[in-house]
Design a protein around this motif. Sequence first.
Motif, PDB file in Angstrom:
ATOM      1  N   ALA A 101     -10.384  -3.798 -16.427  1.00 58.16           N
ATOM      2  CA  ALA A 101     -11.128  -5.496 -17.054  1.00 58.16           C
ATOM      3  C   ALA A 101      -9.217  -6.371 -16.946  1.00 58.16           C
ATOM      4  CB  ALA A 101     -11.113  -5.375 -18.214  1.00 58.16           C
ATOM      5  N   ASN A 102      -9.551  -7.311 -16.726  1.00 59.18           N
ATOM      6  CA  ASN A 102      -8.663  -8.652 -15.871  1.00 59.18           C
ATOM      7  C   ASN A 102      -7.310  -7.663 -15.268  1.00 59.18           C
ATOM      8  OD1 ASN A 102      -9.856 -10.911 -17.306  1.00 59.18           O
ATOM      9  ND2 ASN A 102      -8.844  -9.367 -19.882  1.00 59.18           N
ATOM     10  N   SER A 103      -7.843  -6.926 -14.546  1.00 58.43           N
ATOM     11  CA  SER A 103      -6.319  -5.698 -13.487  1.00 58.43           C
ATOM     12  C   SER A 103      -6.786  -6.127 -12.255  1.00 58.43           C
ATOM     13  CB  SER A 103      -6.826  -4.338 -13.734  1.00 58.43           C
ATOM     14  OG  SER A 103      -6.880  -3.873 -15.009  1.00 58.43           O
ATOM     15  N   VAL A 104      -5.778  -6.345 -11.389  1.00 57.54           N
ATOM     16  CA  VAL A 104      -5.517  -6.514  -9.869  1.00 57.54           C
ATOM     17  C   VAL A 104      -5.549  -5.145  -9.529  1.00 57.54           C
ATOM     18  CG1 VAL A 104      -5.828  -8.608 -10.425  1.00 57.54           C
ATOM     19  CG2 VAL A 104      -3.846  -7.760 -10.118  1.00 57.54           C
ATOM     20  N   GLN A 105      -5.210  -4.425  -8.378  1.00 60.00           N
ATOM     21  CA  GLN A 105      -4.681  -3.716  -7.619  1.00 60.00           C
ATOM     22  C   GLN A 105      -3.556  -3.743  -7.741  1.00 60.00           C
ATOM     23  OE1 GLN A 105      -6.055  -3.348  -3.447  1.00 60.00           O
ATOM     24  NE2 GLN A 105      -3.886  -1.588  -2.827  1.00 60.00           N
ATOM     25  N   LEU A 106      -2.872  -2.497  -7.953  1.00 64.47           N
ATOM     26  CA  LEU A 106      -1.269  -2.594  -7.990  1.00 64.47           C
ATOM     27  C   LEU A 106      -0.468  -2.010  -6.762  1.00 64.47           C
ATOM     28  CD1 LEU A 106       2.048  -3.318 -10.094  1.00 64.47           C
ATOM     29  CD2 LEU A 106       1.557  -0.965 -10.721  1.00 64.47           C
ATOM     30  N   LEU A 107       0.084  -3.101  -6.260  1.00 62.74           N
ATOM     31  CA  LEU A 107       0.800  -1.888  -4.798  1.00 62.74           C
ATOM     32  C   LEU A 107       1.809  -0.714  -4.609  1.00 62.74           C
ATOM     33  CD1 LEU A 107       0.649  -5.557  -2.661  1.00 62.74           C
ATOM     34  CD2 LEU A 107      -1.453  -3.860  -2.795  1.00 62.74           C
ATOM     35  N   TRP A 108       2.670  -1.624  -5.551  1.00 60.26           N
ATOM     36  CA  TRP A 108       4.225  -1.081  -5.980  1.00 60.26           C
ATOM     37  C   TRP A 108       4.444  -1.268  -6.674  1.00 60.26           C
ATOM     38  CZ3 TRP A 108       6.009   3.219  -3.549  1.00 60.26           C
ATOM     39  CH2 TRP A 108       7.529   3.422  -4.200  1.00 60.26           C
ATOM     40  N   PHE A 109       5.357  -0.422  -8.341  1.00 55.72           N
ATOM     41  CA  PHE A 109       5.842  -0.628  -8.700  1.00 55.72           C
ATOM     42  C   PHE A 109       7.164   0.080  -9.351  1.00 55.72           C
ATOM     43  CE2 PHE A 109       2.993   2.344 -10.517  1.00 55.72           C
ATOM     44  CZ  PHE A 109       4.171   3.673 -11.327  1.00 55.72           C
ATOM     45  N   GLY A 166       1.120  -1.166  -0.055  1.00 57.26           N
ATOM     46  CA  GLY A 166      -0.206   0.311  -0.359  1.00 57.26           C
ATOM     47  C   GLY A 166       0.546   0.978   0.522  1.00 57.26           C
ATOM     48  N   SER A 167       2.080   1.329  -0.014  1.00 57.34           N
ATOM     49  CA  SER A 167       2.949   2.668  -0.458  1.00 57.34           C
ATOM     50  C   SER A 167       2.682   3.538  -1.417  1.00 57.34           C
ATOM     51  CB  SER A 167       4.244   1.915  -0.600  1.00 57.34           C
ATOM     52  OG  SER A 167       5.047   1.143   0.133  1.00 57.34           O
ATOM     53  N   VAL A 168       2.497   2.768  -3.051  1.00 58.89           N
ATOM     54  CA  VAL A 168       1.351   3.627  -3.743  1.00 58.89           C
ATOM     55  C   VAL A 168      -0.054   4.604  -3.421  1.00 58.89           C
ATOM     56  CG1 VAL A 168       1.376   4.657  -5.680  1.00 58.89           C
ATOM     57  CG2 VAL A 168       2.543   2.398  -4.878  1.00 58.89           C
ATOM     58  N   THR A 169      -0.685   3.857  -3.747  1.00 59.51           N
ATOM     59  CA  THR A 169      -2.515   4.231  -3.639  1.00 59.51           C
ATOM     60  C   THR A 169      -3.448   2.779  -4.095  1.00 59.51           C
ATOM     61  OG1 THR A 169      -2.675   5.419  -5.167  1.00 59.51           O
ATOM     62  CG2 THR A 169      -1.869   7.192  -3.189  1.00 59.51           C
ATOM     63  N   THR A 170      -4.538   3.004  -3.766  1.00 57.19           N
ATOM     64  CA  THR A 170      -5.028   1.861  -4.348  1.00 57.19           C
ATOM     65  C   THR A 170      -5.852   2.338  -5.580  1.00 57.19           C
ATOM     66  OG1 THR A 170      -7.415   3.109  -3.313  1.00 57.19           O
ATOM     67  CG2 THR A 170      -6.212   1.210  -2.152  1.00 57.19           C
TER      68      THR A 170
END
Length: 201
Positions: free
Chosen positions: A60-68, A29-33
Amino acid sequence: MPPNDKMQKTASTPAEAAGLSHASNPPMGSVTTSFFVSMDQVFSTSNVGSGSSSNASNLANSVQLLWFTSVEERPSIGNSTSDFQASATIVHSLLEMHVLTDSAMPTLRQNLRNNTPIAQIKITRVGHLGDGQDNTEMYSSTFTNCFLEALEEYPDKLIVRARVNTRSDTAAATDYTGTQSSTSGSTSSGWDYTQNTAMAS
């Protein structure tokens, strides 16, 4: 006076912590939802694009990205008067993405083992601009012809590293002057690292 052993140990703790392998590992959760990622159909069973909110289908076909994280650079030679584009190739680091460990983990692991190509990885940031404009795409980065290079697993998340061959970025031009914000066009750019040339935007 003899040195205080307790104070010495306390003072050395930060240096020791800095040497730990996970010291630079960003927490969940270092970035945001508002950040999401898709990889072809890998996340088809755990995606957020089937929600009832406005524009959910954009994810579509996406999930939450916590960090990149990723780095694009030009390791040039010569000096400021030389032709830098002729003297160097644009290169892109491995694309590192942190996602929750969920039902897609076995598929990702098998894709890595089989060196299965991923036609497209797309990172999207959405904004909520007012009534009826939830999940409006604010900007996105799309990577094509990708291959998984590494998977690093933790109890609650998976770190995915991928090699990419092209990158294109699109950012919405947002108008905040009205009673409700809206997007009014976009800017874009792209690069093909295999050809070391710009892509049509």
